[in-house]
Structures are given as C-alpha cells and as structure tokens.
Design a protein around this motif. Structure first.
Motif, PDB file in Angstrom:
ATOM      1  N   SER A   1      44.245  30.519  36.406  1.00 32.00           N
ATOM      2  CA  SER A   1      45.588  31.257  36.373  1.00 32.00           C
ATOM      3  C   SER A   1      45.018  32.849  36.414  1.00 32.00           C
ATOM      4  N   ILE A   2      44.075  33.244  35.904  1.00 28.66           N
ATOM      5  CA  ILE A   2      43.493  34.611  35.800  1.00 28.66           C
ATOM      6  C   ILE A   2      42.896  34.900  37.302  1.00 28.66           C
ATOM      7  N   SER A   3      44.070  36.073  37.719  1.00 29.83           N
ATOM      8  CA  SER A   3      43.320  36.671  39.013  1.00 29.83           C
ATOM      9  C   SER A   3      42.909  37.773  38.925  1.00 29.83           C
ATOM     10  N   GLU A   4      42.626  38.464  37.668  1.00 30.04           N
ATOM     11  CA  GLU A   4      41.872  39.710  37.729  1.00 30.04           C
ATOM     12  C   GLU A   4      41.631  40.087  36.215  1.00 30.04           C
ATOM     13  N   VAL A   5      40.370  40.677  35.856  1.00 29.06           N
ATOM     14  CA  VAL A   5      40.071  41.078  34.807  1.00 29.06           C
ATOM     15  C   VAL A   5      39.732  42.449  34.720  1.00 29.06           C
ATOM     16  N   ARG A   6      40.171  43.306  34.100  1.00 24.21           N
ATOM     17  CA  ARG A   6      39.798  44.687  34.129  1.00 24.21           C
ATOM     18  C   ARG A   6      39.497  45.214  32.722  1.00 24.21           C
ATOM     19  N   VAL A   7      38.871  46.408  32.775  1.00 26.30           N
ATOM     20  CA  VAL A   7      38.792  47.289  31.459  1.00 26.30           C
ATOM     21  C   VAL A   7      39.278  48.640  31.812  1.00 26.30           C
ATOM     22  N   LEU A   8      40.238  48.998  31.017  1.00 26.53           N
ATOM     23  CA  LEU A   8      40.994  49.982  31.575  1.00 26.53           C
ATOM     24  C   LEU A   8      41.226  51.147  30.362  1.00 26.53           C
ATOM     25  N   TRP A  49      50.882  42.630  24.679  1.00 24.15           N
ATOM     26  CA  TRP A  49      50.186  43.715  24.069  1.00 24.15           C
ATOM     27  C   TRP A  49      49.394  43.266  22.738  1.00 24.15           C
ATOM     28  N   ASN A  50      48.193  43.535  22.450  1.00 25.11           N
ATOM     29  CA  ASN A  50      48.007  43.581  21.114  1.00 25.11           C
ATOM     30  C   ASN A  50      46.701  44.637  21.147  1.00 25.11           C
ATOM     31  N   TYR A  51      46.908  45.648  20.666  1.00 27.11           N
ATOM     32  CA  TYR A  51      45.926  46.764  20.900  1.00 27.11           C
ATOM     33  C   TYR A  51      46.189  47.891  19.707  1.00 27.11           C
ATOM     34  N   ARG A  52      44.981  48.320  19.440  1.00 28.93           N
ATOM     35  CA  ARG A  52      44.952  49.164  18.050  1.00 28.93           C
ATOM     36  C   ARG A  52      43.893  50.492  18.288  1.00 28.93           C
ATOM     37  N   ALA A  53      44.292  51.388  18.159  1.00 27.11           N
ATOM     38  CA  ALA A  53      43.399  52.657  18.017  1.00 27.11           C
ATOM     39  C   ALA A  53      43.158  53.274  19.615  1.00 27.11           C
ATOM     40  N   ALA A  54      42.182  54.009  19.813  1.00 28.48           N
ATOM     41  CA  ALA A  54      42.035  54.812  21.116  1.00 28.48           C
ATOM     42  C   ALA A  54      40.850  53.654  21.748  1.00 28.48           C
ATOM     43  N   GLY A  55      40.665  53.990  22.812  1.00 30.65           N
ATOM     44  CA  GLY A  55      39.608  53.604  23.581  1.00 30.65           C
ATOM     45  C   GLY A  55      40.123  52.430  24.584  1.00 30.65           C
ATOM     46  N   PRO A  56      39.195  51.899  25.507  1.00 27.06           N
ATOM     47  CA  PRO A  56      39.513  50.897  26.588  1.00 27.06           C
ATOM     48  C   PRO A  56      40.131  49.717  25.947  1.00 27.06           C
ATOM     49  N   LEU A  57      40.729  49.248  27.101  1.00 25.70           N
ATOM     50  CA  LEU A  57      41.297  47.743  26.748  1.00 25.70           C
ATOM     51  C   LEU A  57      41.157  46.820  27.771  1.00 25.70           C
ATOM     52  N   LEU A  58      41.242  45.519  27.430  1.00 26.88           N
ATOM     53  CA  LEU A  58      40.754  44.576  28.512  1.00 26.88           C
ATOM     54  C   LEU A  58      42.283  44.096  28.789  1.00 26.88           C
ATOM     55  N   ALA A  59      42.393  44.269  30.202  1.00 29.24           N
ATOM     56  CA  ALA A  59      43.574  43.969  30.895  1.00 29.24           C
ATOM     57  C   ALA A  59      43.340  42.382  31.760  1.00 29.24           C
ATOM     58  N   GLY A  96      54.706  32.629  29.618  1.00 25.36           N
ATOM     59  CA  GLY A  96      55.816  33.771  29.846  1.00 25.36           C
ATOM     60  C   GLY A  96      55.308  34.867  30.323  1.00 25.36           C
ATOM     61  N   PHE A  97      54.006  35.250  30.578  1.00 25.70           N
ATOM     62  CA  PHE A  97      53.326  36.652  30.596  1.00 25.70           C
ATOM     63  C   PHE A  97      52.412  36.790  31.896  1.00 25.70           C
ATOM     64  N   THR A  98      52.692  38.015  32.467  1.00 27.91           N
ATOM     65  CA  THR A  98      51.997  38.118  33.806  1.00 27.91           C
ATOM     66  C   THR A  98      50.826  39.031  33.445  1.00 27.91           C
ATOM     67  N   HIS A  99      50.753  39.775  32.194  1.00 27.77           N
ATOM     68  CA  HIS A  99      49.631  40.388  32.016  1.00 27.77           C
ATOM     69  C   HIS A  99      49.544  40.269  30.553  1.00 27.77           C
ATOM     70  N   LEU A 100      47.898  40.621  30.086  1.00 29.62           N
ATOM     71  CA  LEU A 100      47.652  40.529  28.663  1.00 29.62           C
ATOM     72  C   LEU A 100      46.818  41.969  28.411  1.00 29.62           C
ATOM     73  N   PHE A 101      47.027  42.775  27.503  1.00 30.97           N
ATOM     74  CA  PHE A 101      46.711  44.064  27.167  1.00 30.97           C
ATOM     75  C   PHE A 101      45.979  43.949  25.883  1.00 30.97           C
ATOM     76  N   LEU A 102      44.377  43.679  25.770  1.00 32.15           N
ATOM     77  CA  LEU A 102      44.027  43.354  24.364  1.00 32.15           C
ATOM     78  C   LEU A 102      42.960  44.490  23.913  1.00 32.15           C
ATOM     79  N   SER A 103      42.772  44.718  22.508  1.00 33.66           N
ATOM     80  CA  SER A 103      41.851  45.283  21.775  1.00 33.66           C
ATOM     81  C   SER A 103      40.788  44.284  21.720  1.00 33.66           C
ATOM     82  N   VAL A 104      39.452  44.407  22.024  1.00 31.86           N
ATOM     83  CA  VAL A 104      38.463  43.403  21.790  1.00 31.86           C
ATOM     84  C   VAL A 104      37.161  44.510  21.434  1.00 31.86           C
ATOM     85  N   GLY A 105      36.333  43.781  20.799  1.00 28.90           N
ATOM     86  CA  GLY A 105      35.179  44.332  20.333  1.00 28.90           C
ATOM     87  C   GLY A 105      34.164  44.979  21.543  1.00 28.90           C
TER      88      GLY A 105
END
Length: 122
Positions: A37-44, A77-87, A96-105
C-alpha cells in the motif's frame, strides 16, 4: 534529529511504533501498513509540509503528534525538532491515513530500506 519512531519491516508489513510518551500523544501504540500500500517514500524538510487541522494529538511547533487533516488527506504525524522527516504516502489509505510524517534517526537510510523491501515483494 530525534528518533521518535521505530520502524520495523515484518514480512509484508511496515510497522511504525511511536516511542515513549509519543504513544500517548499520538493515541497509537503501533501502525501496521502493508508494503504493497506504500506508493511513495520521501525525505522532506519540515518547512513547507502543511500540517492541517489537528483532531487528536499535540502541536507545539517543535513537537507534532497525532491525526491531522490537510488538503483532503488524513495524515499521521509523529515529529520532533528540526531536520528532515520521512514522508510515506499510502494508496489506498491504511489505518485511516493517507500519509505518515515521521521523525526517524536516519530518514534516508530508512527510505532506502523500505524501497528495497517493496521491490523485493513485487
């Protein structure tokens, strides 16, 4: 960047597990989405990504957790601080979600890992 989520590829699923108190703020212990079900993975960069209207969760600017509605999408969303996120874009929507926006190492390394796992299952 703060690693607020653990991502695990488990067979045909990507499991997203918020860490620590983020489980409370997100109202989720885990999201399990099929790799198919994942159609795209980006770093934004965080700048320019519309959060939208919060329904459940927390928004302190530097800490964003929970469910948000933006531009016709329901986003997690589960994001903290500055820097890129995994979308991660899901089509069709999952849990129930169309996008996930995440802080990861290391968002770029995780993007590559998810793309490899998706390619291996095609």
């Amino acid at each position: 960047m703060s690693n607020r989520n653990t991502l695990v590829i488990d067979g045909d699923l990507l499991r997203v597990r918020p860490r620590g108190l983020d489980r409370f703020w997100c109202f989720r212990r885990e999201l399990a989405v099929p790799l198919a079900s994942i159609s795209e993975v980006r770093v934004l960069p965080k700048k320019g990504v519309a959060r939208g209207l919060r329904t459940l969760g927390l928004d302190l600017g530097f800490k964003i957790s929970g469910t948000y509605y933006a531009e016709g999408s329901v986003n997690f969303w589960n994001y903290r601080a500055a820097g890129p996120l995994l979308a991660i874009t899901l089509a069709p929507a999952q849990e129930g979600f169309t996008h996930l926006f995440l802080s990861v190492g290391d968002p770029e390394e995780l993007r590559e890992r998810i793309e490899k796992a998706r390619a291996a299952r095609r």
